[in-house]
Scaffold this motif. Structure first.
Motif, mmCIF file in Angstrom:
data_model
loop_
_atom_site.group_PDB
_atom_site.id
_atom_site.type_symbol
_atom_site.label_atom_id
_atom_site.label_comp_id
_atom_site.label_asym_id
_atom_site.label_seq_id
_atom_site.Cartn_x
_atom_site.Cartn_y
_atom_site.Cartn_z
ATOM 1 N N GLY A 186 0.808 -1.211 0.000
ATOM 2 C CA GLY A 186 0.000 0.000 0.000
ATOM 3 C C GLY A 186 0.840 1.259 0.000
ATOM 4 N N ALA A 187 1.886 1.283 0.822
ATOM 5 C CA ALA A 187 2.760 2.456 0.877
ATOM 6 C C ALA A 187 3.477 2.669 -0.455
ATOM 7 N N ALA A 188 3.947 1.578 -1.071
ATOM 8 C CA ALA A 188 4.636 1.683 -2.357
ATOM 9 C C ALA A 188 3.712 2.230 -3.429
ATOM 10 N N ALA A 189 2.466 1.735 -3.471
ATOM 11 C CA ALA A 189 1.511 2.208 -4.479
ATOM 12 C C ALA A 189 1.199 3.688 -4.281
ATOM 13 N N ALA A 190 1.065 4.124 -3.030
ATOM 14 C CA ALA A 190 0.748 5.523 -2.754
ATOM 15 C C ALA A 190 1.874 6.450 -3.221
ATOM 16 N N ILE A 191 3.119 6.105 -2.902
ATOM 17 C CA ILE A 191 4.251 6.944 -3.318
ATOM 18 C C ILE A 191 4.414 6.914 -4.831
ATOM 19 N N SER A 192 4.240 5.744 -5.433
ATOM 20 C CA SER A 192 4.331 5.630 -6.888
ATOM 21 C C SER A 192 3.282 6.497 -7.567
ATOM 22 N N ALA A 193 2.060 6.484 -7.023
ATOM 23 C CA ALA A 193 0.986 7.280 -7.613
ATOM 24 C C ALA A 193 1.198 8.776 -7.385
ATOM 25 N N ALA A 194 1.698 9.139 -6.206
ATOM 26 C CA ALA A 194 1.861 10.550 -5.874
ATOM 27 C C ALA A 194 2.933 11.216 -6.729
ATOM 28 N N PHE A 195 4.027 10.513 -6.999
ATOM 29 C CA PHE A 195 5.158 11.106 -7.716
ATOM 30 C C PHE A 195 5.318 10.574 -9.138
ATOM 31 N N ASP A 196 4.431 9.647 -9.549
ATOM 32 C CA ASP A 196 4.600 9.009 -10.854
ATOM 33 C C ASP A 196 5.986 8.379 -10.936
ATOM 34 N N ALA A 197 6.364 7.685 -9.845
ATOM 35 C CA ALA A 197 7.720 7.169 -9.706
ATOM 36 C C ALA A 197 7.672 5.748 -9.140
ATOM 37 N N ILE A 410 13.274 9.601 -6.707
ATOM 38 C CA ILE A 410 12.157 10.493 -7.054
ATOM 39 C C ILE A 410 12.638 11.584 -8.001
ATOM 40 N N VAL A 411 13.792 12.168 -7.684
ATOM 41 C CA VAL A 411 14.357 13.198 -8.558
ATOM 42 C C VAL A 411 14.647 12.625 -9.941
ATOM 43 N N PHE A 412 15.233 11.439 -9.988
ATOM 44 C CA PHE A 412 15.576 10.850 -11.285
ATOM 45 C C PHE A 412 14.332 10.530 -12.106
ATOM 46 N N GLU A 413 13.318 9.950 -11.456
ATOM 47 C CA GLU A 413 12.124 9.567 -12.208
ATOM 48 C C GLU A 413 11.278 10.779 -12.608
ATOM 49 N N LEU A 414 11.385 11.859 -11.859
ATOM 50 C CA LEU A 414 10.664 13.075 -12.226
ATOM 51 C C LEU A 414 11.355 13.822 -13.359
ATOM 52 N N THR A 415 12.681 13.821 -13.354
ATOM 53 C CA THR A 415 13.425 14.633 -14.321
ATOM 54 C C THR A 415 14.004 13.832 -15.481
ATOM 55 N N ARG A 416 14.266 12.531 -15.250
ATOM 56 C CA ARG A 416 14.933 11.673 -16.247
ATOM 57 C C ARG A 416 16.277 12.292 -16.671
ATOM 58 N N ASN A 417 16.941 12.943 -15.716
ATOM 59 C CA ASN A 417 18.159 13.679 -16.022
ATOM 60 C C ASN A 417 19.280 13.228 -15.098
ATOM 61 N N TYR A 418 20.378 12.725 -15.702
ATOM 62 C CA TYR A 418 21.488 12.208 -14.910
ATOM 63 C C TYR A 418 22.273 13.319 -14.217
ATOM 64 N N ASP A 419 22.385 14.473 -14.843
ATOM 65 C CA ASP A 419 23.123 15.566 -14.226
ATOM 66 C C ASP A 419 22.445 16.016 -12.932
ATOM 67 N N ILE A 420 21.121 16.180 -12.988
ATOM 68 C CA ILE A 420 20.395 16.587 -11.791
ATOM 69 C C ILE A 420 20.488 15.512 -10.711
ATOM 70 N N THR A 421 20.348 14.254 -11.124
ATOM 71 C CA THR A 421 20.388 13.156 -10.155
ATOM 72 C C THR A 421 21.758 13.039 -9.502
ATOM 73 N N THR A 422 22.813 13.234 -10.291
ATOM 74 C CA THR A 422 24.168 13.170 -9.727
ATOM 75 C C THR A 422 24.387 14.271 -8.700
ATOM 76 N N ALA A 423 23.947 15.457 -9.026
ATOM 77 C CA ALA A 423 24.068 16.570 -8.073
ATOM 78 C C ALA A 423 23.256 16.281 -6.811
ATOM 79 N N ALA A 424 22.053 15.725 -6.995
ATOM 80 C CA ALA A 424 21.200 15.413 -5.849
ATOM 81 C C ALA A 424 21.823 14.347 -4.958
ATOM 82 N N MET A 425 22.528 13.400 -5.553
ATOM 83 C CA MET A 425 23.180 12.344 -4.762
ATOM 84 C C MET A 425 24.221 12.922 -3.817
ATOM 85 N N LEU A 426 25.005 13.865 -4.313
ATOM 86 C CA LEU A 426 26.019 14.489 -3.468
ATOM 87 C C LEU A 426 25.368 15.189 -2.271
ATOM 88 N N SER A 427 24.314 15.935 -2.552
ATOM 89 C CA SER A 427 23.647 16.670 -1.477
ATOM 90 C C SER A 427 22.999 15.731 -0.471
#
Length: 597
Positions: A186-197, A410-427
């Protein structure tokens, strides 16, 4: 007469004939074993599928209500230039606070539910989520968000999904030890639906709810999260949080800024969580009736909203304005402080909602503030504000909910962008290190700890900490009265083949433990009460098994007396029984984590 088709059985083998009449040996146990495996696989997939569909539809309805009330009721009043609308907004917040206070009073003695309760239920504290308190919490959450309180929607969504999963597991007669799978679905479905992720939904269930990677849960959780994605992405549709019109890239010198955002974001997350804790303490010290506290918070929020209306609600409209860019650093800083104060007041004084959405908005505000300020360092050459917002988001959200991998995905699935995801990983990596040292793993862990459950103990120790020695007591043990003679006590111990015997008074009150070695070395005619070596402290029936094991580790005896709350002797628990209980729980935890079905 012709011989039967299955004529012989040797060593577990039976012979069956094919169409040509040739005998084919088969194992009789093979078909039932395969059938059992297929039934388990089908049941797991069915559980994930049904829970996924229901949780997605419920989450969609929840989000639609939030967007409608914020867009058509709260924000029009907040953004209006008419002074009367300010009074209407204040009346709306105060009325909503009174209703929420009434629901909280109605829900006694139960407390409001949330993701922390889902985590506890997944760890057997208890194995199910209570339905009635959960529905009352849902009602209080809808009222809180509907009147414009600064609370979150994603935490309640995760709890709603977990509640549906728990109910589905019970209705499907899933075994007690597997009911945590329904909660995770249930928790997985809710987060998947909320973020399309969908991938983030799967990881959230394991990282936050289950706290381990479970082969048994992986298939149904994946089914639930995937169904949620299919329904949201291809059937229902909703606008994503981040929309990238053009490719976004990072510049190498900015990596140092993303590291600093991670460090500072961890401090912002700690500040947010400690502010909520401080507001809770202030609410208790104020001596206001519990039912009145949310209304007081609503009145204070109405004052804050006069200058910064964006603090109201979950902040969806404010989030989109920030991501479009162009907001000055001064306005972002004022908004950040106001949102932090508003969230602490609302959650601390009794409005019902989550910390996920406020943390997300605070993180985006902080990241955008850093991005706007980067113009001072990199004039004309710096990344889009979306990258800074994403870094700030994961830097604040991931420590608050205790899910760095989920936040990154969530960032990766929302943006589909490796540069943003890499920066987010560091933070995310650095912010979680800071927050863990200064506050703990997450705000959910803090809530559980306030309820007496320390998730950091580990799964086995936690399960043993909620099981008591009362279920292990052997009441069929010999006892001796304090007025008896030592010789009689020795005979009773020899007859029962024990080395210790409990000494009781005439009312059955436990007085101490007589050891065989001490009794043999004493004159047989001596009254037991004169021996003076009866100093073994008893265990109480409510003593957790883990605490009893720690007591046994520091003791030299093999049998431990157990009393009730009034000191009346109930029986004995042996060292062997404690070890057997530990091994049973360890085997159960191993099965939950490693058995595929």
């Amino acid at each position: 007469m012709p011989p039967p088709k299955n004529s012989e059985s040797k060593g577990g083998l039976s012979e069956s004939t094919n169409r040509s009449g040739t005998a084919v040996p088969t194992r009789r146990w093979l078909r039932p074993a395969i059938q059992q495996i297929l039934v388990r696989i089908f049941t797991a997939a069915l559980l994930g599928g049904v829970v996924g569909v229901v949780a997605t539809l419920a989450a969609t309805a929840f989000v639609a209500f939030v967007l409608r009330t914020e867009g058509s009721l709260v924000m029009p009043l907040a953004l209006s230039d008419n002074p009367r609308d300010n009074w209407k907004l204040a009346a709306l917040l105060i009325t909503g606070g009174l209703i929420v206070g009434g629901i909280r009073r109605w829900n006694r003695p139960s407390s409001m539910q949330g993701p922390a309760n889902a985590i506890g239920a997944a760890h057997g504290l208890p194995r199910i989520l209570p339905l009635v308190p959960g529905l009352r919490t849902l009602l209080a959450t809808l009222v809180s968000i509907g009147c414009g309180a600064s609370v979150g929607q994603y935490g309640p969504l995760a709890h709603l999904g977990a509640l549906i999963g728990s109910l589905g597991a019970r209705l499907g007669r899933v075994s007690v030890e597997n009911r945590s799978i329904g909660i995770a679905c249930g928790a997985a479905a809710a987060i998947s639906a909320a973020f399309d992720a969908p991938i983030a939904g799967i990881i959230f269930a394991h990282e936050v709810i289950l706290r381990h990677f479970s082969l048994r849960a992986f298939a149904p959780v994946t089914v639930a999260s995937s169904i949620a994605y299919v329904l949201i992405h291809f059937v229902i549709h909703h606008d994503p949080i981040f929309e990238l019109a053009d490719p976004v890239f990072i510049f190498a010198p900015e990596i140092a800024l993303f590291v600093l955002i991670g460090i500072a974001g961890g401090l912002v997350a700690v500040l947010m969580m400690r502010s909520i804790c401080l507001a809770e303490q202030l609410a208790r010290l104020s001596r206001l009736p519990e039912w009145l506290q949310p209304a007081v918070a609503g009145a204070m929020l109405a004052v804050i909203a006069i200058w910064t209306p964006g603090v109201l609600g979950v902040g969806q409209s404010a989030l989109r304005v920030i991501l479009e860019g162009g907001t000055s650093p001064y306005d972002l800083g004022i908004f950040l402080v106001a949102k932090l104060l508003a969230t602490a007041l609302c959650l601390g004084f009794g409005f019902v909602g989550g910390v996920f959405s406020p943390a997300l908005l605070l993180g985006v505000l902080f990241g955008a503030l850093c991005g706007a300020s980067s113009n001072l360092l990199f004039v004309g050459v710096h990344s889009d504000v979306v990258i800074y917002a994403a870094c700030g988001m994961v830097a604040v959200v991931s420590p608050v909910i205790g899910a760095p991998i989920t936040a990154i995905l969530i960032v990766f699935e929302l943006t589909r962008n490796y540069d943003i995801t890499t920066a987010a990983m560091l933070s995310a990596a650095l912010s979680n290190l800071i927050s863990y040292r200064m506050f703990g793993r997450s705000y959910y862990d803090y809530q559980l700890l306030q309820g007496g459950y320390d998730i950091s103990l580990g799964r086995v120790k936690l399960m043993l900490s909620v099981r008591t020695v009362g279920n292990l007591v052997d009441s069929n043990v010999p006892t001796v009265s304090e007025s008896s003679q030592i010789g009689d006590a020795v005979k009773d111990m020899i007859k029962a083949s024990v080395d210790e015997i409990a000494v009781l008074d005439n009312a059955g009150q436990y007085l101490g433990l007589l050891r065989l070695g001490d009794a043999v070395a004493t004159n047989a005619d001596t009254p037991v009460k004169q021996l003076g070596k009866l100093d073994v402290m008893p265990l109480v029936e409510s003593t957790p098994i883990w605490q009893a094991m720690d007591f046994a580790d520091r003791s030299t005896i093999d049998h431990f007396p157990v009393v009730d709350g009034n000191g009346i002797f109930q029986g004995m628990v042996s060292r062997r029984d404690l070890v057997a209980a530990y091994l049973s729980v360890a085997r159960q935890a191993r099965r939950e984590q490693h058995d595929p079905v």
